[in-house]
Write a protein that holds these residues in place. Structure first.
Motif, short mmCIF file in Angstrom:
data_model
loop_
_atom_site.label_atom_id
_atom_site.label_comp_id
_atom_site.label_asym_id
_atom_site.label_seq_id
_atom_site.Cartn_x
_atom_site.Cartn_y
_atom_site.Cartn_z
N GLN A 1 0.83 -1.20 0.00
CA GLN A 1 0.00 0.00 0.00
C GLN A 1 0.86 1.25 0.00
N LEU A 2 1.92 1.25 0.79
CA LEU A 2 2.83 2.40 0.81
C LEU A 2 3.45 2.64 -0.56
N LEU A 3 3.91 1.56 -1.19
CA LEU A 3 4.54 1.69 -2.50
C LEU A 3 3.54 2.22 -3.53
N ARG A 4 2.31 1.70 -3.49
CA ARG A 4 1.29 2.17 -4.44
C ARG A 4 1.05 3.67 -4.30
N ILE A 5 0.91 4.13 -3.07
CA ILE A 5 0.66 5.55 -2.83
C ILE A 5 1.81 6.40 -3.36
N LEU A 6 3.03 6.00 -3.06
CA LEU A 6 4.19 6.77 -3.50
C LEU A 6 4.34 6.76 -5.02
N MET A 7 4.06 5.61 -5.65
CA MET A 7 4.24 5.49 -7.09
C MET A 7 3.15 6.20 -7.89
N GLN A 8 1.99 6.41 -7.28
CA GLN A 8 0.93 7.11 -7.98
C GLN A 8 1.20 8.61 -8.07
N SER A 9 2.09 9.11 -7.21
CA SER A 9 2.46 10.54 -7.26
C SER A 9 3.96 10.68 -7.04
N PRO A 10 4.78 10.20 -7.99
CA PRO A 10 6.23 10.29 -7.82
C PRO A 10 6.68 11.74 -7.73
N GLY A 11 7.61 11.98 -6.83
CA GLY A 11 8.11 13.33 -6.64
C GLY A 11 7.35 14.12 -5.60
N ARG A 12 6.13 13.70 -5.31
CA ARG A 12 5.34 14.40 -4.29
C ARG A 12 5.77 13.94 -2.90
N THR A 13 5.89 14.88 -1.98
CA THR A 13 6.24 14.54 -0.61
C THR A 13 4.98 14.24 0.19
N PHE A 14 4.92 13.04 0.76
CA PHE A 14 3.79 12.65 1.60
C PHE A 14 4.19 12.77 3.06
N SER A 15 3.38 13.45 3.84
CA SER A 15 3.65 13.57 5.27
C SER A 15 3.40 12.23 5.95
N ARG A 16 3.97 12.09 7.14
CA ARG A 16 3.73 10.88 7.91
C ARG A 16 2.24 10.70 8.17
N ALA A 17 1.56 11.79 8.51
CA ALA A 17 0.14 11.71 8.81
C ALA A 17 -0.66 11.24 7.60
N GLU A 18 -0.32 11.72 6.41
CA GLU A 18 -1.02 11.30 5.19
C GLU A 18 -0.86 9.81 4.98
N LEU A 19 0.37 9.33 5.06
CA LEU A 19 0.63 7.91 4.81
C LEU A 19 -0.03 7.03 5.85
N GLU A 20 0.04 7.44 7.10
CA GLU A 20 -0.59 6.65 8.16
C GLU A 20 -2.09 6.58 7.97
N SER A 21 -2.70 7.71 7.57
CA SER A 21 -4.14 7.73 7.34
C SER A 21 -4.54 6.86 6.16
N GLU A 22 -3.76 6.93 5.07
CA GLU A 22 -4.07 6.17 3.87
C GLU A 22 -3.93 4.66 4.10
N VAL A 23 -2.92 4.27 4.83
CA VAL A 23 -2.61 2.84 4.99
C VAL A 23 -3.37 2.22 6.17
N TRP A 24 -3.45 2.94 7.29
CA TRP A 24 -4.05 2.34 8.48
C TRP A 24 -5.44 2.90 8.79
#
Length: 229
Positions: free
Chosen positions: A158-181
């Motif tokens: 899930q983390l890889l998918r999120i990062l690869m859908q917007s390469p170059g974009r910086t995701f905050s810890r809060a964004e990633l935690e919310s998206e994945v968990w």
């Protein structure tokens, strides 16, 4: 990408608005069928989220008029509490592209919306995400690095998918935690542990790290590696 939400339930409309805006969409909202049709015709939209039960003009009528009278082929995702097969079929007959029954997951709305927009734009191949020499097949969730298969646990996928859908974009810890968990936020070091696991799986000796850590900010994909912490 521009999305129009036509929904008279203010709570649902607000949740959709916030979720899609956070995902990078430009969003506007109409709370009646008449206003929704006017806004749908007044601008160019990448997709429309359309409630079935609306004051003034119901969603079926709006969709039919959008297709037959205005000749617009904008993707329409219908949102409704009606879950009977006949209701769904009626929605498709009137021009809907997809159908989602309330209550729904915001993540599923995002996934279906993205799929509709990709098909509308002729970008079905976007289901195959690539960054540098990393490839992620979204239909099978298979990952490759320079042609070799990479095995990842579900959360890392899930983390890889999120990062690869917007390469170059910086995701905050809060964004990633919310998206994945979701609402069950993990312990403080859980995200860092999963990013470390993802890095170890992607990077064999001699291969560049493709994940950059911006300390105090978050993570993003990059072409060459600098930080592996």
């Amino acid at each position: 990408m521009k999305v129009l939400i036509v929904e008279d339930d203010t709570s649902i409309a607000a949740n959709l608005y916030d979720y899609l805006e956070a995902g990078g969409y430009e969003v506007d909202v109409a709370s009646t069928g008449n206003a929704g049709l006017q806004m749908a015709l007044a601008d160019s939209w990448d997709a429309i989220l359309l409630d079935l039960s609306l004051p003034g003009m119901d969603g079926l009528t709006l969709c039919r008029r959008l297709r037959e009278e205005a000749g617009r082929d904008t993707p329409v995702l219908m949102l409704t509490a009606r879950d009977a097969l006949d209701d769904k079929l009626e929605g498709f007959v009137h021009g809907a592209d997809d159908y989602l029954v309330k209550p729904f997951s915001l993540k599923e709305v995002g996934a279906r919306l993205g799929a509709l927009i990709r098909r509308y734009r002729g970008q079905v191949a976007a289901m195959d995400l690539r960054f540098a020499d990393v490839r992620l097949d979204l239909s099978t969730m298979a990952v490759e690095r320079a042609g070799r298969p990479v095995k990842l646990p579900p959360k890392c996928l899930q983390l890889l998918r999120i990062l690869m859908q917007s390469p170059g974009r910086t995701f905050s810890r809060a964004e990633l935690e919310s998206e994945v968990w979701g609402e069950e936020l993990p312990e403080s070091d859980t995200l860092r542990t999963h990013v470390y696991t993802l890095r170890r799986a992607l990077c064999e000796p001699g291969e560049a790290d493709v994940i950059e850590t911006l300390h105090g900010v978050g993570y993003r994909l990059m072409a060459t590696g600098h930080d592996t912490k």
